[in-house]
Structures are given as C-alpha cells and as structure tokens.
Design a protein around this motif. Structure first.
Motif, PDB file in Angstrom:
ATOM      1  N   SER A  34     -10.358  11.028   8.875  1.00  0.00           N
ATOM      2  CA  SER A  34     -10.108   9.659   9.057  1.00  0.00           C
ATOM      3  C   SER A  34     -10.013   9.665   7.226  1.00  0.00           C
ATOM      4  O   SER A  34      -9.798   9.825   6.596  1.00  0.00           O
ATOM      5  N   PRO A  35      -8.732   9.034   7.096  1.00  0.00           N
ATOM      6  CA  PRO A  35      -9.055   8.218   6.076  1.00  0.00           C
ATOM      7  C   PRO A  35     -10.144   7.595   5.258  1.00  0.00           C
ATOM      8  O   PRO A  35     -10.708   6.936   5.826  1.00  0.00           O
ATOM      9  N   PRO A  36     -10.880   7.607   4.246  1.00  0.00           N
ATOM     10  CA  PRO A  36     -11.700   7.274   3.833  1.00  0.00           C
ATOM     11  C   PRO A  36     -11.606   6.299   3.245  1.00  0.00           C
ATOM     12  O   PRO A  36     -10.848   5.394   3.006  1.00  0.00           O
ATOM     13  N   THR A  37     -12.691   5.560   4.029  1.00  0.00           N
ATOM     14  CA  THR A  37     -13.435   4.299   2.839  1.00  0.00           C
ATOM     15  C   THR A  37     -13.803   4.374   1.606  1.00  0.00           C
ATOM     16  O   THR A  37     -15.248   5.189   1.256  1.00  0.00           O
ATOM     17  N   VAL A  38     -13.291   3.434   0.644  1.00  0.00           N
ATOM     18  CA  VAL A  38     -13.495   4.214  -0.841  1.00  0.00           C
ATOM     19  C   VAL A  38     -15.158   2.946  -0.502  1.00  0.00           C
ATOM     20  O   VAL A  38     -14.534   1.450  -0.251  1.00  0.00           O
ATOM     21  N   LEU A  39     -15.740   3.256  -0.991  1.00  0.00           N
ATOM     22  CA  LEU A  39     -16.788   2.575  -0.942  1.00  0.00           C
ATOM     23  C   LEU A  39     -17.571   1.881  -1.813  1.00  0.00           C
ATOM     24  O   LEU A  39     -18.027   1.168  -2.683  1.00  0.00           O
ATOM     25  N   ASP A  40     -16.925   2.964  -3.735  1.00  0.00           N
ATOM     26  CA  ASP A  40     -17.591   2.759  -4.861  1.00  0.00           C
ATOM     27  C   ASP A  40     -16.549   3.709  -6.060  1.00  0.00           C
ATOM     28  O   ASP A  40     -16.754   5.534  -5.388  1.00  0.00           O
ATOM     29  N   ILE A  41     -16.052   3.342  -6.751  1.00  0.00           N
ATOM     30  CA  ILE A  41     -15.817   4.021  -7.500  1.00  0.00           C
ATOM     31  C   ILE A  41     -15.682   3.336  -9.226  1.00  0.00           C
ATOM     32  O   ILE A  41     -15.501   2.360  -9.138  1.00  0.00           O
ATOM     33  N   GLU A  42     -17.193   4.388  -9.751  1.00  0.00           N
ATOM     34  CA  GLU A  42     -17.614   3.771 -11.163  1.00  0.00           C
ATOM     35  C   GLU A  42     -17.343   4.339 -12.169  1.00  0.00           C
ATOM     36  O   GLU A  42     -17.748   5.668 -12.362  1.00  0.00           O
ATOM     37  N   ARG A  43     -16.484   4.558 -13.474  1.00  0.00           N
ATOM     38  CA  ARG A  43     -16.357   5.851 -14.029  1.00  0.00           C
ATOM     39  C   ARG A  43     -16.264   4.399 -15.793  1.00  0.00           C
ATOM     40  O   ARG A  43     -16.034   3.683 -15.924  1.00  0.00           O
ATOM     41  N   ARG A  44     -17.290   5.507 -16.185  1.00  0.00           N
ATOM     42  CA  ARG A  44     -17.558   5.558 -17.923  1.00  0.00           C
ATOM     43  C   ARG A  44     -17.109   6.363 -17.991  1.00  0.00           C
ATOM     44  O   ARG A  44     -16.082   7.183 -18.476  1.00  0.00           O
ATOM     45  N   ALA A  45     -17.384   6.309 -19.618  1.00  0.00           N
ATOM     46  CA  ALA A  45     -17.323   7.626 -20.685  1.00  0.00           C
ATOM     47  C   ALA A  45     -16.947   8.390 -20.211  1.00  0.00           C
ATOM     48  O   ALA A  45     -16.290   9.332 -20.713  1.00  0.00           O
ATOM     49  N   ASP A  46     -18.381   9.196 -20.122  1.00  0.00           N
ATOM     50  CA  ASP A  46     -18.447  10.483 -20.099  1.00  0.00           C
ATOM     51  C   ASP A  46     -19.330  10.646 -18.579  1.00  0.00           C
ATOM     52  O   ASP A  46     -19.307  11.892 -18.648  1.00  0.00           O
ATOM     53  N   SER A  47     -19.054   9.599 -17.771  1.00  0.00           N
ATOM     54  CA  SER A  47     -20.056  10.008 -16.702  1.00  0.00           C
ATOM     55  C   SER A  47     -18.683   8.698 -15.066  1.00  0.00           C
ATOM     56  O   SER A  47     -18.244   7.929 -15.311  1.00  0.00           O
ATOM     57  N   ALA A  48     -18.657   9.662 -14.126  1.00  0.00           N
ATOM     58  CA  ALA A  48     -17.675   8.284 -12.804  1.00  0.00           C
ATOM     59  C   ALA A  48     -18.721   8.734 -11.357  1.00  0.00           C
ATOM     60  O   ALA A  48     -19.037  10.190 -11.161  1.00  0.00           O
ATOM     61  N   VAL A  49     -18.477   7.557 -10.806  1.00  0.00           N
ATOM     62  CA  VAL A  49     -19.356   8.181  -9.619  1.00  0.00           C
ATOM     63  C   VAL A  49     -18.152   7.646  -8.762  1.00  0.00           C
ATOM     64  O   VAL A  49     -17.431   6.729  -8.793  1.00  0.00           O
ATOM     65  N   VAL A  50     -18.326   7.968  -7.346  1.00  0.00           N
ATOM     66  CA  VAL A  50     -17.450   8.253  -5.957  1.00  0.00           C
ATOM     67  C   VAL A  50     -17.596   8.497  -4.993  1.00  0.00           C
ATOM     68  O   VAL A  50     -18.712   9.619  -5.098  1.00  0.00           O
ATOM     69  N   ARG A  51     -18.258   7.842  -4.521  1.00  0.00           N
ATOM     70  CA  ARG A  51     -18.598   6.946  -2.479  1.00  0.00           C
ATOM     71  C   ARG A  51     -17.752   7.417  -1.763  1.00  0.00           C
ATOM     72  O   ARG A  51     -16.943   5.636  -2.270  1.00  0.00           O
ATOM     73  N   LEU A  52     -17.361   7.586  -1.198  1.00  0.00           N
ATOM     74  CA  LEU A  52     -16.434   7.664   0.281  1.00  0.00           C
ATOM     75  C   LEU A  52     -17.214   7.850   1.367  1.00  0.00           C
ATOM     76  O   LEU A  52     -17.709   8.483   1.302  1.00  0.00           O
ATOM     77  N   HIS A  53     -16.493   7.288   2.449  1.00  0.00           N
ATOM     78  CA  HIS A  53     -17.262   7.377   4.099  1.00  0.00           C
ATOM     79  C   HIS A  53     -15.945   8.304   4.596  1.00  0.00           C
ATOM     80  O   HIS A  53     -14.908   7.591   4.527  1.00  0.00           O
ATOM     81  N   TRP A  54     -16.830   9.017   4.918  1.00  0.00           N
ATOM     82  CA  TRP A  54     -15.501  10.124   5.701  1.00  0.00           C
ATOM     83  C   TRP A  54     -15.948   9.969   7.447  1.00  0.00           C
ATOM     84  O   TRP A  54     -17.170  10.334   7.559  1.00  0.00           O
ATOM     85  N   VAL A  55     -15.221  10.519   8.040  1.00  0.00           N
ATOM     86  CA  VAL A  55     -15.219  10.848   9.826  1.00  0.00           C
ATOM     87  C   VAL A  55     -14.822  12.299   9.672  1.00  0.00           C
ATOM     88  O   VAL A  55     -13.842  11.879   9.524  1.00  0.00           O
TER      89      VAL A  55
ATOM     90  N   VAL B 130     -21.542  10.044   4.160  1.00  0.00           N
ATOM     91  CA  VAL B 130     -21.102   9.475   3.239  1.00  0.00           C
ATOM     92  C   VAL B 130     -20.817  10.464   1.800  1.00  0.00           C
ATOM     93  O   VAL B 130     -21.999  10.552   2.054  1.00  0.00           O
ATOM     94  N   GLU B 131     -20.491  10.548   1.031  1.00  0.00           N
ATOM     95  CA  GLU B 131     -20.238  11.486   0.419  1.00  0.00           C
ATOM     96  C   GLU B 131     -20.079  10.895  -1.150  1.00  0.00           C
ATOM     97  O   GLU B 131     -19.086   9.950  -1.219  1.00  0.00           O
ATOM     98  N   GLU B 132     -20.984  11.235  -1.893  1.00  0.00           N
ATOM     99  CA  GLU B 132     -20.995  10.943  -3.214  1.00  0.00           C
ATOM    100  C   GLU B 132     -20.684  11.935  -4.301  1.00  0.00           C
ATOM    101  O   GLU B 132     -22.053  13.140  -3.877  1.00  0.00           O
ATOM    102  N   SER B 133     -19.992  11.986  -5.016  1.00  0.00           N
ATOM    103  CA  SER B 133     -19.644  12.968  -6.101  1.00  0.00           C
ATOM    104  C   SER B 133     -20.247  11.636  -7.674  1.00  0.00           C
ATOM    105  O   SER B 133     -19.620  10.964  -8.032  1.00  0.00           O
ATOM    106  N   ILE B 134     -21.007  12.508  -8.340  1.00  0.00           N
ATOM    107  CA  ILE B 134     -21.907  11.638  -9.257  1.00  0.00           C
ATOM    108  C   ILE B 134     -20.804  13.530 -10.433  1.00  0.00           C
ATOM    109  O   ILE B 134     -20.747  14.788 -10.728  1.00  0.00           O
ATOM    110  N   TRP B 135     -19.608  12.493 -11.310  1.00  0.00           N
ATOM    111  CA  TRP B 135     -18.360  13.478 -12.267  1.00  0.00           C
ATOM    112  C   TRP B 135     -19.535  13.484 -13.808  1.00  0.00           C
ATOM    113  O   TRP B 135     -19.983  12.384 -14.044  1.00  0.00           O
TER     114      TRP B 135
END
Length: 172
Positions: free
Chosen positions: A49-70, A91-96
């Motif tokens: 399914s198209p993901p549901t964006v739960l959170d995208i947070e970007r800082r100077a040297d890091s980022a977190v993307v949280r998506l819900h997928w089916v 829920v997929e959480e990517s910590i960059w």
C-alpha cells in the motif's frame, strides 16, 4: 536506474541483498528519501500500500524516517494459523547517519511480533557519476515447518517493492 537482488538462506534466517544504481547525485537521492511528499506520492505500488508517514525528522547530521506499510503477499495457507495473510504490515524505522550516508532500518510487525524479526542496513555512495544504494538485511519467521516459505514470500515482495521505490526516486 538498475536494481539487482539476491537472497540466501542460512540456518536461522533469510538474508537478502539489493543494490540500486541511479545516474544521480547522492545528496539528491538522500533528499528524496527524506522528503514526505516522495513517500505520500507512492500510489501505484504492486505489492505494498502507499505508506503512511508517521514521522520524518531531520537534523544536521542525522534523520529518522518512520513509515507504516502493508504488504500484499501470497503466504502458504497453513501460515494463516500464525499470521493473518490480509494484514502483513509493519512500521519501518530508518535512522540515517547523514555524514556516512548509512541508514539502520528496523521493522516492527503489526502482528506476530514474537514470530517475525527483520532488520537491514542501507548504504548510499557515489560510484563515478552514479549514486548506489546497497541494502543488506535479514528476515526470520519462527513458524515450525513453514518459516522458510513465509520468509521467501515476504522477501520476494519486499525486493519487488524496493525496485518500485527506486524507480520512483529515479523519476523525481
């Protein structure tokens, strides 16, 4: 954009590898993956399914993307005792780490959390004029006698999804 995939089994889990290559700038690819409109624009996916964006947070040297997928996947019918085949979701959480361009990815399943374990690492790098993303992950499904079949079905769906995601990044 070129994608290659592989899956191999070991005694405890299925490991998967996937490589994507774009004729693009690495920073542009990262910006795409950190852009909410990219994720909300993924409407024509075959396996998810198209993901549901739960959170995208970007800082100077890091980022977190949280998506819900089916995921839409054909599981062995016997697996329905353990996993609802109509609700293979997570829920997929990517910590960059934006300095190294590496993301640690964790997956929290909506159901059967004690039976499903998955994680991955995604690494972006410039190779000549190209941006290359290498994904290495593993998936373990703890269902007696059926785990391998379920793992392979899920990995097959995820790899197809990654190809579609890469095509969408290339189209940006």
């Amino acid at each position: 954009m070129v994608g290659t995939a592989g899956a191999m089994c070991d005694a405890t889990q299925v490991k998967f590898e996937y490589e994507q290559r774009w004729t693009a700038n690495v920073d542009g690819v990262v910006d795409g993956y950190l852009d909410e409109s990219f994720w909300t624009g993924l409407n024509d996916l075959r396996r998810t399914s198209p993901p549901t964006v739960l959170d995208i947070e970007r800082r100077a040297d890091s980022a977190v993307v949280r998506l819900h997928w089916v995921l839409t996947v054909d599981l062995p019918r016997e697996a329905a005792r353990f996993i609802d085949p109509e609700d293979v979701a997570w829920v997929e959480e990517s910590i960059w780490d934006l300095s190294s361009l590496v993301a640690r990815v964790s997956f929290q399943p909506d159901q059967a959390a004690g039976l499903l374990r998955a994680s991955a690492t995604a690494r972006l790098e410039e190779v000549g004029p190209d941006a290359v993303r290498s994904i290495n992950g593993d998936l373990s499904v703890r269902i007696p006698l059926l785990g391998r079949k379920v793992e392979r079905a899920i990995v097959e769906g995820v790899v197809e999804h990654l190809g579609e995601e890469a095509e969408a990044i290339a189209a940006q």
